[in-house]
Design a protein around this motif. Structure first.
Motif, PDB file in Angstrom:
ATOM      1  N   ILE B 646     -10.319 -50.505  -6.905  1.00  0.00           N
ATOM      2  CA  ILE B 646     -10.948 -49.182  -6.971  1.00  0.00           C
ATOM      3  C   ILE B 646     -11.294 -48.638  -5.584  1.00  0.00           C
ATOM      4  CG2 ILE B 646     -13.239 -50.174  -7.419  1.00  0.00           C
ATOM      5  CD1 ILE B 646     -11.922 -46.844  -8.796  1.00  0.00           C
ATOM      6  N   SER B 647     -11.751 -49.517  -4.693  1.00  0.00           N
ATOM      7  CA  SER B 647     -12.100 -49.038  -3.354  1.00  0.00           C
ATOM      8  C   SER B 647     -10.847 -48.594  -2.600  1.00  0.00           C
ATOM      9  CB  SER B 647     -12.834 -50.135  -2.594  1.00  0.00           C
ATOM     10  OG  SER B 647     -13.126 -49.703  -1.299  1.00  0.00           O
ATOM     11  N   ALA B 648      -9.793 -49.403  -2.680  1.00  0.00           N
ATOM     12  CA  ALA B 648      -8.534 -49.028  -2.036  1.00  0.00           C
ATOM     13  C   ALA B 648      -8.012 -47.723  -2.617  1.00  0.00           C
ATOM     14  CB  ALA B 648      -7.504 -50.134  -2.215  1.00  0.00           C
ATOM     15  N   GLU B 649      -8.252 -47.523  -3.928  1.00  0.00           N
ATOM     16  CA  GLU B 649      -7.776 -46.309  -4.579  1.00  0.00           C
ATOM     17  C   GLU B 649      -8.597 -45.093  -4.125  1.00  0.00           C
ATOM     18  OE1 GLU B 649      -7.444 -46.909  -8.822  1.00  0.00           O
ATOM     19  OE2 GLU B 649      -7.102 -44.776  -9.169  1.00  0.00           O
ATOM     20  N   ALA B 650      -9.902 -45.293  -3.962  1.00  0.00           N
ATOM     21  CA  ALA B 650     -10.734 -44.188  -3.479  1.00  0.00           C
ATOM     22  C   ALA B 650     -10.312 -43.789  -2.073  1.00  0.00           C
ATOM     23  CB  ALA B 650     -12.209 -44.582  -3.506  1.00  0.00           C
ATOM     24  N   VAL B 651      -9.983 -44.796  -1.245  1.00  0.00           N
ATOM     25  CA  VAL B 651      -9.515 -44.487   0.113  1.00  0.00           C
ATOM     26  C   VAL B 651      -8.194 -43.723   0.040  1.00  0.00           C
ATOM     27  CG1 VAL B 651      -8.683 -45.465   2.270  1.00  0.00           C
ATOM     28  CG2 VAL B 651     -10.731 -46.379   1.201  1.00  0.00           C
ATOM     29  N   ALA B 652      -7.330 -44.099  -0.903  1.00  0.00           N
ATOM     30  CA  ALA B 652      -6.075 -43.360  -1.071  1.00  0.00           C
ATOM     31  C   ALA B 652      -6.363 -41.914  -1.459  1.00  0.00           C
ATOM     32  CB  ALA B 652      -5.202 -44.031  -2.125  1.00  0.00           C
ATOM     33  N   GLY B 653      -7.364 -41.714  -2.324  1.00  0.00           N
ATOM     34  CA  GLY B 653      -7.757 -40.351  -2.702  1.00  0.00           C
ATOM     35  C   GLY B 653      -8.233 -39.576  -1.492  1.00  0.00           C
ATOM     36  N   LEU B 654      -9.057 -40.227  -0.679  1.00  0.00           N
ATOM     37  CA  LEU B 654      -9.543 -39.607   0.555  1.00  0.00           C
ATOM     38  C   LEU B 654      -8.367 -39.209   1.443  1.00  0.00           C
ATOM     39  CD1 LEU B 654     -12.433 -40.933   2.762  1.00  0.00           C
ATOM     40  CD2 LEU B 654     -10.261 -40.394   3.794  1.00  0.00           C
ATOM     41  N   LEU B 655      -7.438 -40.130   1.584  1.00  0.00           N
ATOM     42  CA  LEU B 655      -6.280 -39.918   2.438  1.00  0.00           C
ATOM     43  C   LEU B 655      -5.429 -38.755   1.939  1.00  0.00           C
ATOM     44  CD1 LEU B 655      -4.185 -40.891   4.479  1.00  0.00           C
ATOM     45  CD2 LEU B 655      -3.594 -42.735   2.926  1.00  0.00           C
ATOM     46  N   MET B 656      -5.150 -38.728   0.629  1.00  0.00           N
ATOM     47  CA  MET B 656      -4.237 -37.709   0.118  1.00  0.00           C
ATOM     48  C   MET B 656      -4.857 -36.322   0.129  1.00  0.00           C
ATOM     49  SD  MET B 656      -2.486 -39.658  -3.059  1.00  0.00           S
ATOM     50  CE  MET B 656      -1.402 -41.045  -2.773  1.00  0.00           C
ATOM     51  N   VAL B 657      -6.080 -36.223  -0.380  1.00  0.00           N
ATOM     52  CA  VAL B 657      -6.689 -34.900  -0.430  1.00  0.00           C
ATOM     53  C   VAL B 657      -7.114 -34.466   0.975  1.00  0.00           C
ATOM     54  CG1 VAL B 657      -8.556 -33.542  -1.420  1.00  0.00           C
ATOM     55  CG2 VAL B 657      -7.286 -35.129  -2.843  1.00  0.00           C
ATOM     56  N   GLY B 658      -7.514 -35.431   1.805  1.00  0.00           N
ATOM     57  CA  GLY B 658      -7.772 -35.109   3.210  1.00  0.00           C
ATOM     58  C   GLY B 658      -6.513 -34.552   3.867  1.00  0.00           C
ATOM     59  N   THR B 659      -5.367 -35.122   3.522  1.00  0.00           N
ATOM     60  CA  THR B 659      -4.111 -34.643   4.085  1.00  0.00           C
ATOM     61  C   THR B 659      -3.796 -33.229   3.615  1.00  0.00           C
ATOM     62  OG1 THR B 659      -3.264 -36.883   4.206  1.00  0.00           O
ATOM     63  CG2 THR B 659      -1.644 -35.116   4.225  1.00  0.00           C
ATOM     64  N   ILE B 660      -3.974 -32.986   2.318  1.00  0.00           N
ATOM     65  CA  ILE B 660      -3.715 -31.634   1.801  1.00  0.00           C
ATOM     66  C   ILE B 660      -4.623 -30.627   2.509  1.00  0.00           C
ATOM     67  CG2 ILE B 660      -3.984 -30.157  -0.224  1.00  0.00           C
ATOM     68  CD1 ILE B 660      -3.052 -32.474  -1.957  1.00  0.00           C
ATOM     69  N   ALA B 661      -5.918 -30.933   2.546  1.00  0.00           N
ATOM     70  CA  ALA B 661      -6.848 -30.014   3.197  1.00  0.00           C
ATOM     71  C   ALA B 661      -6.501 -29.868   4.673  1.00  0.00           C
ATOM     72  CB  ALA B 661      -8.281 -30.512   3.030  1.00  0.00           C
ATOM     73  N   GLY B 662      -6.115 -30.981   5.306  1.00  0.00           N
ATOM     74  CA  GLY B 662      -5.805 -30.956   6.736  1.00  0.00           C
ATOM     75  C   GLY B 662      -4.591 -30.099   7.040  1.00  0.00           C
ATOM     76  N   ILE B 663      -3.559 -30.199   6.211  1.00  0.00           N
ATOM     77  CA  ILE B 663      -2.359 -29.394   6.441  1.00  0.00           C
ATOM     78  C   ILE B 663      -2.686 -27.908   6.328  1.00  0.00           C
ATOM     79  CG2 ILE B 663      -0.113 -28.766   5.476  1.00  0.00           C
ATOM     80  CD1 ILE B 663       0.118 -31.693   4.538  1.00  0.00           C
ATOM     81  N   LEU B 664      -3.408 -27.553   5.257  1.00  0.00           N
ATOM     82  CA  LEU B 664      -3.705 -26.134   5.050  1.00  0.00           C
ATOM     83  C   LEU B 664      -4.623 -25.610   6.142  1.00  0.00           C
ATOM     84  CD1 LEU B 664      -4.164 -26.107   1.177  1.00  0.00           C
ATOM     85  CD2 LEU B 664      -2.164 -25.447   2.508  1.00  0.00           C
ATOM     86  N   MET B 665      -5.624 -26.405   6.493  1.00  0.00           N
ATOM     87  CA  MET B 665      -6.548 -25.967   7.533  1.00  0.00           C
ATOM     88  C   MET B 665      -5.804 -25.833   8.865  1.00  0.00           C
ATOM     89  SD  MET B 665      -9.768 -25.194   8.013  1.00  0.00           S
ATOM     90  CE  MET B 665     -10.991 -26.026   7.024  1.00  0.00           C
ATOM     91  N   ALA B 666      -4.899 -26.769   9.160  1.00  0.00           N
ATOM     92  CA  ALA B 666      -4.149 -26.691  10.420  1.00  0.00           C
ATOM     93  C   ALA B 666      -3.278 -25.442  10.436  1.00  0.00           C
ATOM     94  CB  ALA B 666      -3.290 -27.941  10.605  1.00  0.00           C
ATOM     95  N   LEU B 667      -2.648 -25.132   9.311  1.00  0.00           N
ATOM     96  CA  LEU B 667      -1.829 -23.917   9.254  1.00  0.00           C
ATOM     97  C   LEU B 667      -2.697 -22.682   9.483  1.00  0.00           C
ATOM     98  CD1 LEU B 667       0.421 -24.763   6.192  1.00  0.00           C
ATOM     99  CD2 LEU B 667       1.231 -24.314   8.500  1.00  0.00           C
ATOM    100  N   PHE B 668      -3.847 -22.665   8.802  1.00  0.00           N
ATOM    101  CA  PHE B 668      -4.787 -21.546   8.971  1.00  0.00           C
ATOM    102  C   PHE B 668      -5.171 -21.388  10.446  1.00  0.00           C
ATOM    103  CE2 PHE B 668      -9.616 -20.931   8.983  1.00  0.00           C
ATOM    104  CZ  PHE B 668      -9.552 -19.552   9.084  1.00  0.00           C
ATOM    105  N   LEU B 669      -5.570 -22.479  11.059  1.00  0.00           N
ATOM    106  CA  LEU B 669      -6.070 -22.395  12.430  1.00  0.00           C
ATOM    107  C   LEU B 669      -4.938 -22.084  13.415  1.00  0.00           C
ATOM    108  CD1 LEU B 669      -8.483 -25.465  12.302  1.00  0.00           C
ATOM    109  CD2 LEU B 669      -9.151 -23.069  12.282  1.00  0.00           C
TER     110      LEU B 669
END
Lengths: 746, 746
Positions: B646-669
């Motif tokens: 479960i902990s490894a999975e939560a980190v994967a969630g952090l990684l994936m959604v962090g990546t989605i947010a990061g890509i969009l935010m980077a494009l915006f900026l």
């Protein structure tokens, strides 16, 4: 027992409506003041009513078109399946469409009546200020409470009434009724989205336009009658803050009630199977959310009636409002505890009820935490706003950079609070039953936390509508040129109104966040019921789901862009109109010298904004409605015999990640905008040189630090009052639309 | 075969390095021009080298501390487990820490040498312009290519060398070697994050400071020698754009190679089991990414050598660069096809190799699409930038609103392109094997697409470094007061450099986006290998995973805030310093009249930025490193016997959604900032009145529309050159840190 519970909830809702009528009469019997004040108030009233009439016509047209699509989609295109809750496609289409239409109509009605009272309370508040601050405070709050009670009671009445209707005529298993009435929540969200968008665009286009040419270029104060955009600005306060937020909370309470009912029914049915049946039966658990909310109405009413000033009118009006709020919260929690004890009691798991009660407490604490965090990031007592004011010293660019920084930063504390609330209510619910029972109460725990948070919704909404009423009262006093001491009193009320508006925005995001998890669990539950097979999760590691998630997040960005740009372009139209009216006035030291006989043309400004706002609200609104449908239908091409639910899962990914992005973006926009606003007010209160610099020879020149802060304030306007609040609705609309359309994606 | 493949890749990498040395010598033999030019160039050189030395000291200190933590964590705290790829904790700690340290050192070295050449190419480019535009173009590109080749070849050499080292001394099963050398990618990302942050803060604090006081307040042109912040600004171009982006792409290529190797090894092992073995064996498939990249180096070299002007120097230099790029792309794709035919051939599935070849083509097309979209949103030929310029007419507030609108809007097209690329390469890979085989080639398909996209990385990086070199050359020519026609030539090159910089940012986001999916699949693969049990997915509907995802998205917001605010506060320090230096100068019509003997104090400005940038880069950098570790370790408390991952999975969630947010935010900026920049340039080119308004009596006054556009440009600076590019690194650092630390979360 079903009938009694239904009657109980309907009884409380009707009581809430009657009390709203009583408050409206109470407000209306106050005096409407001098002719000068009435002239202004009437101009606001006319503008607001004209806008709302035109807006409602557009929205109802769109809703009607959508109702037809819904009916055809369910009744004709989609084939009947074995797991459908009713016997035929036609029945399914009938109930879903009926709920949708009723939800839409009730939302429009609640918004209209709320605003009807609020635009009549403003003049009475303004008049009352002349004699008694206590009366003014109570008129503004009770006027706002009409809207608050109406919204909450009608949403409850609608859900319960529809439930009773389906129960009586639908021949449906009771636990499946919520699946049929989810349309009510969707209809309400549909209207809320357009109402919030249209109102939000209107209010900020007018405000930005008025600010830019008025304060910055002409150097005249806010609400100055010489500003041609000022009436449009005052109209905007009503149609945006008041009608918009009312529609927002109407759909919240409706959608979240239905979602919680779906989860409650699932839990209770599972409990019965596992031999852990609740004393109040499945229906009792399912009706718990409605009963808890019914009690909350009474608690809010008592809280509202407790608000008054002390005899000398010395205390801060905010303190009086807070006292009422605390009464409402405590009473609501006592009643909440009673409701959990009554309806969530299971003899085999004696700890269950108080576990759920604690979940409710978690919900209340979450709302309090959100309110405090909002205050920290938007009040000028604290570091964030002060840092923006400080950055204004080096000009508008650094002011903007600082404000964006504060807005982006403010997301982390709410994130931690949300995370803690979600996990603690989940694990409280999970541990409500012994581990050996195989029962999973976790999701219902998060639903109960949401119910706890919403228990005092009527009070919160009354405080929120208090904002535009006092804002308008201040405008009327200012424009009718009342003496300085009267203005000081309305300024006091207006400042409180600004605070309550900011706080309720924090509350709205918090409830959206907590409710989101509940709503998408309800979606998964619904998919499972319609598909006749469990939905095992939302696996982001599947590329199809990942792409759905990506689209959900991008939707939030694109929608925010459209909302913000709509304000920008509508504001530009106003600015050019005001500049046209000001073009020939004489100037001294770059400051306009108004001739005594200057007559601004208010009507043209009102007309320009009305047209723009209505034109610009359609595209972003349709985007939100059509994106999940488009993804859900397109991604059906990825369905394989092994994975029949892939499209429904991709939509769940869109919903969840769209919600995460939406919450963070809304926090960024709301609090960033609020911080800019107050950084400007901080400077106006005298910091960094104040509004004007007085030269050694006594000449007044504009303080460039203040001018820089006004730029930030203006940028923040569409952030905090158009895009941000619309995102709250977007989040919930995504939930309700997927709830309603889930069967089409399978 | 292993040995031959390793030798082949090492041979190509060494060839790349030698060619970089040849290019450096070629550049250095050009003349360094007049004493006046040398004086400026030397000032830039000194400032840049001083900053880089101090920055590298700080970064290496942090890396050393982290290496100790890593060693202790793996060697002492974590217990040895049955599924570990090596026999003891000590060995595991040794290889992971060694890879980390080597990755960090190589990244620092590549960045340093690249910048060493680039700050020597600028003066030579400036001198060459005096006689031949063709020479200038080639010096700037080949100077940039030194950096590009060095980065790509060293990253390849590092990965391959480490592989060979572990193979020779580690006694490890070959397919598990990538698990041990992931540290190389992490070390490189670690350095890249701080280098990009520190450099980004430096360059924009200097730029914003110089712009605000120079252009807006003093009304002097960019790069004017009378501006005390101008040398700091020119230094910034080198340390931010050049050293920062080099480190960024260094870690991209390293991390993505290793990720693709992990997926290749898994696929080939599964194929062998399913009796679909590849002709080149498991090792051949695993080495495919390295071989494909090795071929890409040669293709890039040929492309670079093809670039020259026509004889009359009439064509647009951009055209010459594009021609070289097309050569490189076509050659790289031919070689890519050859590599797939050679190493991804399996007799039982004869269609497999060309399916994977098509995946590579999808990767290339994705990069082309990103480049076009970036152009649409940031060039002033198109609607978005023009709308910002138009909005500037009503002042800075509407300019900002319009720019934010454009930035938020620009995310949707890249989202659709990414979605299409991901799904098409996934399904191409999936259908590489007959459905009956039970083989899943989909993930490897996305990995191959990423490899296709990165095939021409060396060329792209050469074009990117071309930007700061020509920018500096322009600055040197301007400051040494060369004749107008020379300036025109450098302006031509500089404009091209601005375009290439924007395009490579688009390329970097695109590659980060495509690579993200590959990297988190590698993470899941790794977790499965270490835990000895399959990771069944990343279920967002689990509240623990959802909270992880929420934290990932919020991390992006908080990080962006810290990066932007760092620039804001450093810039304010500079502005106040320049104002201090300007305070006593005489003014006319609000425009400073510079005395002939005015001597600005450059050194103080350089010193102020250096100190600030280094101080401010630490907190956001550590935030990114510590958040996933904190979540991974804290969430171990949710581990139950049924759900060990479960902990490894939560980190994967952090990684994936962090990546989605990061890509969009980077494009915006990135694109928001780029659009503001060019809206200002559009007005400077004469639109909406140009830079100055000429009154009827011939007096020059500042055009307020231009002033408004400068505000937007300034706001965009930290968006597009500090926070945006740092987010590319953040996305990949999240991937590499989770890859390295995965075993600690189980």
């Amino acid at each position: 027992m079903t009938a009694q519970l239904i009657l109980l909830v309907i009884g409380f809702s009707v009581f809430g409506l009657l009390f709203a009528a009583y408050l409206a009469r109470w407000v209306l019997r106050f005096s409407t003041g001098s002719a000068a004040m009435q002239k202004i108030s009437n101009a606001i009233k006319e503008g607001a009513e004209a806008f709302l009439r035109r807006q409602n016509r557009t929205i109802l047209g769109l809703a009607l078109a959508f109702a037809v699509v819904l009916f055809v989609g369910y009744g004709v295109i989609r084939e009947h399946r074995a797991f459908d809750p009713v016997g035929s496609s036609f029945q399914l289409a009938f109930w879903i469409t009926l709920s949708f239409v009723l939800g839409a109509l009730c939302s429009v009605f609640a918004g209209y009546v709320g605003m009807w009272v609020s635009i009549r309370s403003n003049i009475r508040t303004a008049t009352a200020v002349l004699s008694s601050l206590n009366d003014a405070l109570r008129i503004a709050l009770r006027g706002g409470a009409v809207s608050g009670l109406l919204v909450v009671a009608m949403s409850l009445l609608g859900v319960t009434g529809l439930y009773a209707l389906v129960d009586a005529f639908g021949n449906v298993e009771p636990t499946k009724i919520p699946l049929l009435i989810v349309g009510y929540g969707f209809g309400a969200s549909f209207v809320a989205l357009f109402a919030q968008l249209g109102g939000g665009i209107y209010t900020k286009a007018a405000d930005v336009g008025a600010d830019l040419v008025g304060k910055v270029e002409a150097g005249i104060p806010e609400d100055d009658p010489r500003n041609p955009a000022v009436i449009a600005d005052l109209v905007g306060d009503n149609v945006g803050d008041c009608a918009g937020r009312g529609a927002d909370l109407f759909e919240s309470t409706a959608a979240e009630n239905i979602g919680a009912m779906i989860l409650g029914a699932s839990l209770a049915a599972a409990a019965e199977k596992a031999n852990f049946g609740f004393s109040a039966g499945i229906i009792g658990v399912m009706m718990f959310p409605l009963v808890a909310r019914a009690f909350g109405i009474v608690a809010s009413i008592i809280g509202i009636m407790m608000v008054k000033m002390d005899k000398e009118e010395k205390i801060d009006p905010m303190q009086a409002l807070n006292r009422g709020y605390y009464y409402a919260v405590v009473l609501a929690m006592v009643a909440f505890g009673g409701a959990t004890y009554w309806l969530l009691n299971t003899p085999k798991a004696p700890d269950a009820w108080w576990h759920f009660f604690l979940c409710g407490i978690v919900g209340v604490l979450t709302s309090v935490a959100f309110v405090y965090i909002t205050q920290y990031y938007t009040e000028y007592k604290y570091r964030p706003v002060q840092s923006i004011a400080e950055a204004s010293k080096t000009g508008p660019a650094t002011n903007i950079i600082a404000g964006v920084g504060v807005g982006l930063e403010c997301t982390w504390m709410p994130t931690l609070v949300m995370g803690a609330a979600l996990l603690s209510s989940y694990f409280l619910g999970q541990s409500a039953f012994p581990a050996s029972s195989g029962m999973h109460g976790g999701l219902f725990g998060t639903a109960v936390a949401t119910m706890g948070m919403l228990a005092t919704a009527a009070y919160i909404l009354a405080m929120d509508t208090f904002g535009p009423i006092t804002d308008n009262a201040g405008g009327i006093v200012e424009m009718s040129e009342q003496p300085e001491e009267v203005r000081k009193k309305t300024d006091r009320l207006d400042a409180v109104g600004n605070t309550t508006k900011a706080l309720t925005k924090g509350y709205a995001v918090g409830s959206a966040a907590l409710a989101a998890f509940l709503l998408f669990q309800a979606y998964m539950d619904e998919v499972a019921q319609y598909a006749g097979q469990e939905m095992h999760g939302v696996n982001l590691a599947n590329p199809v789901v990942f792409v759905g998630a990506l689209i959900g997040a991008a939707l939030v960005f694109l929608f925010s862009s459209m909302a913000i740009r709509a304000v920008g372009s509508a504001a530009q139209a106003i600015i050019e109109e005001v500049r046209r009216q000001y073009a020939k006035l004489p100037r001294l030291n770059d400051i306009i010298q108004f001739p005594a006989d200057f007559k601004p043309d208010y009507a043209t400004c009102v007309d320009i904004v009305t047209k723009s706002a209505l034109r610009k609200m359609v595209a972003p609104g349709l985007l939100v409605v059509l994106t999940p449908i488009g993804v859900g239908l397109t991604f059906k091409m990825f369905i394989t015999p092994e994975n029949k639910l892939i499209s429904a899962e991709a939509v769940a990914g869109l919903l969840m990640v769209g919600t995460i992005a939406g919450i963070l973006m809304a926090l960024f926009l709301n609090n960033g905008g609020g911080a800019w606003d107050n950084a400007k007010k901080y400077i106006e209160s005298g910091a960094h040189g104040g509004k004007y610099l007085i030269g050694p020879d006594g000449t007044k020149t504009k303080n460039p630090t203040h001018a820089a802060a006004v730029v930030g304030d203006t940028v923040g306007d569409p952030f905090k009052d158009t895009a941000g609040p619309s995102l709250h609705v977007l989040i919930k609309l995504l939930s309700t639309i997927t709830l309603v359309l889930a069967p089409l994606f399978i």
